[in-house]
Design a protein around this motif. Sequence first.
Motif, mmCIF file in Angstrom:
data_model
loop_
_atom_site.group_PDB
_atom_site.id
_atom_site.type_symbol
_atom_site.label_atom_id
_atom_site.label_comp_id
_atom_site.label_asym_id
_atom_site.label_seq_id
_atom_site.Cartn_x
_atom_site.Cartn_y
_atom_site.Cartn_z
ATOM 1 N N ILE A 1 0.821 -1.179 0.072
ATOM 2 C CA ILE A 1 0.012 -0.175 -0.007
ATOM 3 C C ILE A 1 0.887 1.351 -0.133
ATOM 4 O O ILE A 1 1.795 1.465 0.744
ATOM 5 N N ARG A 2 0.571 2.447 -0.974
ATOM 6 C CA ARG A 2 1.308 3.518 -0.717
ATOM 7 C C ARG A 2 -0.037 4.150 -0.624
ATOM 8 O O ARG A 2 -0.971 4.613 -1.415
ATOM 9 N N ALA A 3 0.224 5.284 0.558
ATOM 10 C CA ALA A 3 -0.830 6.169 0.742
ATOM 11 C C ALA A 3 -0.910 7.726 0.396
ATOM 12 O O ALA A 3 0.483 7.971 -0.032
ATOM 13 N N TRP A 4 -1.536 8.340 0.622
ATOM 14 C CA TRP A 4 -1.479 9.897 0.159
ATOM 15 C C TRP A 4 -0.346 10.698 0.828
ATOM 16 O O TRP A 4 -0.049 11.976 0.181
ATOM 17 N N ASP A 5 0.021 10.249 1.979
ATOM 18 C CA ASP A 5 1.087 11.082 2.685
ATOM 19 C C ASP A 5 2.400 10.625 2.506
ATOM 20 O O ASP A 5 3.537 11.008 2.888
ATOM 21 N N GLY A 6 2.533 9.512 1.409
ATOM 22 C CA GLY A 6 3.846 9.194 0.974
ATOM 23 C C GLY A 6 4.275 7.773 1.452
ATOM 24 O O GLY A 6 5.294 7.318 1.261
ATOM 25 N N SER A 7 3.659 7.436 2.609
ATOM 26 C CA SER A 7 3.889 6.222 3.413
ATOM 27 C C SER A 7 3.713 4.900 2.566
ATOM 28 O O SER A 7 2.773 5.085 1.756
ATOM 29 N N GLU A 8 4.481 4.071 2.711
ATOM 30 C CA GLU A 8 4.222 2.595 2.125
ATOM 31 C C GLU A 8 4.071 1.493 3.217
ATOM 32 O O GLU A 8 5.188 1.492 4.160
ATOM 33 N N ALA A 9 3.631 0.500 3.015
ATOM 34 C CA ALA A 9 3.470 -0.700 3.807
ATOM 35 C C ALA A 9 3.249 -1.791 3.127
ATOM 36 O O ALA A 9 2.368 -1.640 2.120
ATOM 37 N N GLY A 10 3.599 -3.127 3.483
ATOM 38 C CA GLY A 10 3.252 -4.257 2.861
ATOM 39 C C GLY A 10 4.451 -4.894 2.262
ATOM 40 O O GLY A 10 5.270 -4.645 2.540
ATOM 41 N N PRO A 11 4.334 -6.235 1.575
ATOM 42 C CA PRO A 11 5.279 -7.126 1.204
ATOM 43 C C PRO A 11 6.165 -6.282 0.309
ATOM 44 O O PRO A 11 5.557 -5.750 -0.924
ATOM 45 N N PRO A 12 7.402 -6.319 0.108
ATOM 46 C CA PRO A 12 8.309 -5.747 -0.766
ATOM 47 C C PRO A 12 8.152 -6.331 -2.028
ATOM 48 O O PRO A 12 8.244 -7.529 -2.090
ATOM 49 N N GLY A 13 8.363 -5.808 -2.862
ATOM 50 C CA GLY A 13 8.229 -6.266 -4.672
ATOM 51 C C GLY A 13 6.575 -6.623 -4.884
ATOM 52 O O GLY A 13 6.715 -7.050 -5.996
ATOM 53 N N ALA A 14 5.754 -6.614 -3.937
ATOM 54 C CA ALA A 14 4.477 -6.911 -4.457
ATOM 55 C C ALA A 14 3.660 -5.753 -5.204
ATOM 56 O O ALA A 14 4.137 -4.940 -5.251
ATOM 57 N N PRO A 15 2.910 -6.055 -6.284
ATOM 58 C CA PRO A 15 2.006 -5.038 -6.629
ATOM 59 C C PRO A 15 1.464 -4.142 -5.625
ATOM 60 O O PRO A 15 0.978 -4.332 -4.512
ATOM 61 N N THR A 16 1.413 -2.693 -6.119
ATOM 62 C CA THR A 16 1.238 -1.667 -5.080
ATOM 63 C C THR A 16 -0.084 -1.107 -5.188
ATOM 64 O O THR A 16 -0.512 -0.688 -6.491
ATOM 65 N N LEU A 17 -0.944 -1.046 -4.267
ATOM 66 C CA LEU A 17 -2.219 -0.165 -4.180
ATOM 67 C C LEU A 17 -1.879 1.297 -4.015
ATOM 68 O O LEU A 17 -1.319 1.397 -2.815
ATOM 69 N N VAL A 18 -2.045 2.184 -4.556
ATOM 70 C CA VAL A 18 -1.912 3.427 -4.491
ATOM 71 C C VAL A 18 -3.153 4.145 -4.176
ATOM 72 O O VAL A 18 -4.281 4.040 -4.864
ATOM 73 N N VAL A 19 -3.276 4.656 -2.851
ATOM 74 C CA VAL A 19 -4.278 5.123 -2.404
ATOM 75 C C VAL A 19 -4.115 6.673 -2.393
ATOM 76 O O VAL A 19 -3.331 7.025 -1.479
#
Length: 433
Positions: A24-42
């Motif tokens: 997950i990549r959030a509106w504040d620039g933070s990211e969390a979740g499995p490295p290298g996985a597809p990213t859900l951009v909120v």
Amino acid sequence: MADAALRLQNLFEQLLGTPLAVRIRAWDGSEAGPPGAPTLVVRNRRALRRLLFKPGELGLARAWVAGDLDIDGDLYAALASLAGLVWERGEDAPGLLASLRDPGARAAARGLLRLAGPPLPPAPPPEEIRRVRGNLHTRRTDRRAISHHYDVGNDFYELVLGPSMVYSCAYWSAPEAEGGTLEDAQRDKLELVCRKLDLSPGQRLLDVGCGWGSLAIHAAREHDVRVVGVTLSQEQAAYARKRVAEEGLTDRVEIRVQDYRDVADGPYDAISSLGMAEHVGAEPYLRYAGDLFRLLRPGGRLLNHQIARRPQGDESAYTVDAFIDAYVFPDGELAPVGTTVTQLERAGFEVRDVESIREHYALTLRRWVANLESEWAAATRMVSPGRARVWRLYMAASALAFERNRIGVNQVLAVKTPESGRSGLPLRSRTWN
């Protein structure tokens, strides 16, 4: 706040009771979740409000179409991983909508609501069709539904479908990676239909839902038949007539803007219906089958090419995904293949062959998605960014649905068998393989 992504990950996993397989990549620039996985951009908090006020498929789709959500990485892998936010998949992964029935999960939902913040849920994106009160599948509502989907610009369809301009499942002898092309597969599908109908020179073919005229042109040019193609789309008809004229086939092909219920110039020797019956609806389906039966001569053949869903426990439930109904095929309904066969037989047909080509549609859709993605900038200019996003999501999600047997597609060959009982089919009817 600089930890929105981690908070989202925790809340989603609490809701679903299972780890998220996407980053997950959030509106504040933070990211969390499995490295290298597809990213859900909120991209913003509005995406959360859409999800919460329409839990499940429609809320996720609205956020996607509006650009509040995006995917960075493999779209198919991301959609497969996000299935738990959309579809109910049993007790182990019940889906967001079912999860909210659990008291523990509702606490996580309240956490998401606090993170989303005010105001009230935003209006749906403009690409969403507005519901009209009244009965479904009248001539007026069917014209409106067809126009919503097909009258978005022939140049856009050329971009997605390629030169064949066939908007139904192709018939692949080999995937593209093994030398097959979309154009070859669509030509092979058109020829397969003609062979199943056993077309011969001078016969009359009615093509119900003729699209941009590809089957009509192929049948007239390659099998020397006379074809009437009917569609409710003005743009399709204009395009098809131009192609017919360019091929020099105006003496053998007639394209009409006409409802199939209004065709009255039978009998025809054969009828094709490719990807059209999904628009008919469950309640009017028997009449649809009866109308086609009436239009055929004794011994004439029908080739009905139709998407099917898996049987459900409650067969009275509405049978189209919320996203598809709101953005893609308004008022469409899918039935199990057994229901379709039963309705055709109730109308008087003898069903002689049912061929499932489910995997072929997955290959076709992946090619259409690749066409769209390769010309993304042009596509957004032709329609709108929102409409292009609708198509990308709908086709990619549909490819996965076919691959995973959530839906299928079948060619049903039926005959108006005369009283003599002579169907006209050979003892070994699968001579087209």
